[in-house]
Design a protein around this motif. Sequence first.
Motif, PDB file in Angstrom:
ATOM      1  N   LEU A  73      -4.365  -8.677  -4.446  1.00 12.34           N
ATOM      2  CA  LEU A  73      -4.270  -9.186  -5.106  1.00 12.34           C
ATOM      3  C   LEU A  73      -6.281  -9.758  -5.409  1.00 12.34           C
ATOM      4  CD1 LEU A  73      -1.795 -11.901  -4.490  1.00 12.34           C
ATOM      5  CD2 LEU A  73      -1.734 -11.223  -6.068  1.00 12.34           C
ATOM      6  N   VAL A 119      -0.456 -15.834  -3.246  1.00 14.28           N
ATOM      7  CA  VAL A 119      -0.612 -15.820  -5.232  1.00 14.28           C
ATOM      8  C   VAL A 119      -1.012 -17.240  -5.535  1.00 14.28           C
ATOM      9  CG1 VAL A 119       2.084 -16.084  -5.590  1.00 14.28           C
ATOM     10  CG2 VAL A 119       0.487 -14.943  -6.750  1.00 14.28           C
ATOM     11  N   GLU A 146      -0.882  -8.800   1.467  1.00 11.91           N
ATOM     12  CA  GLU A 146      -0.719  -9.190   0.352  1.00 11.91           C
ATOM     13  C   GLU A 146      -1.997  -9.542  -0.622  1.00 11.91           C
ATOM     14  OE1 GLU A 146       2.095 -11.725  -2.073  1.00 11.91           O
ATOM     15  OE2 GLU A 146       3.217 -10.913   0.031  1.00 11.91           O
TER      16      GLU A 146
END
Length: 179
Positions: free
Chosen positions: A26, A166, A22
């Motif tokens: 990003l 994130v 992930e």
Amino acid sequence: MNICVFLSAADLDERYTRPAKEFAELLGKGGHTLVWGGSDVGLMKVVADGVQEAGGRLLGVSVDFLAATARQGADEMVIAKDLAERKRLLLEKADAVVIMVGGTGTLDEATEILELKKHGHTDKPVVLLNTAGFYDGLREQFRRMEDEGFLPRPLTELVFFAEEPVGALAYLEESQGIE
């Protein structure tokens, strides 16, 4: 931004590979370059694959005795003569550092950048991505070091602990003025 990621080359459980992939996606979608140990195995491969698939660049710094596992097809690959030179080159080529799950090599790299930062030899942002609580014990140790006077600067000036990918990238982009 050139983002150096310190992490394991081991094959790891999905609870570690999913967040790493992930973060890699990003990073790639953000147009950033991955600066990493150059290996095409384990978690290092997962991250490199994710960055490349999402359109990011790969800048590897392998080391002589691991050159056989260096990733083919990286945008740039440097082979250092030893681990000390590898660490120096990784940090030299990076604008920021993310510490992911790893073993003694990752811990060595992490403490080196924090030591440089502690003494004012770098001001690069450093994020410790605490996937699945992997670094809870280390965070507790760092807090004890701070509380008992072993750190001349506040811990928050040395490292940012992120629980999710994130948050890690958002912190780095904000620290570099990227919207």
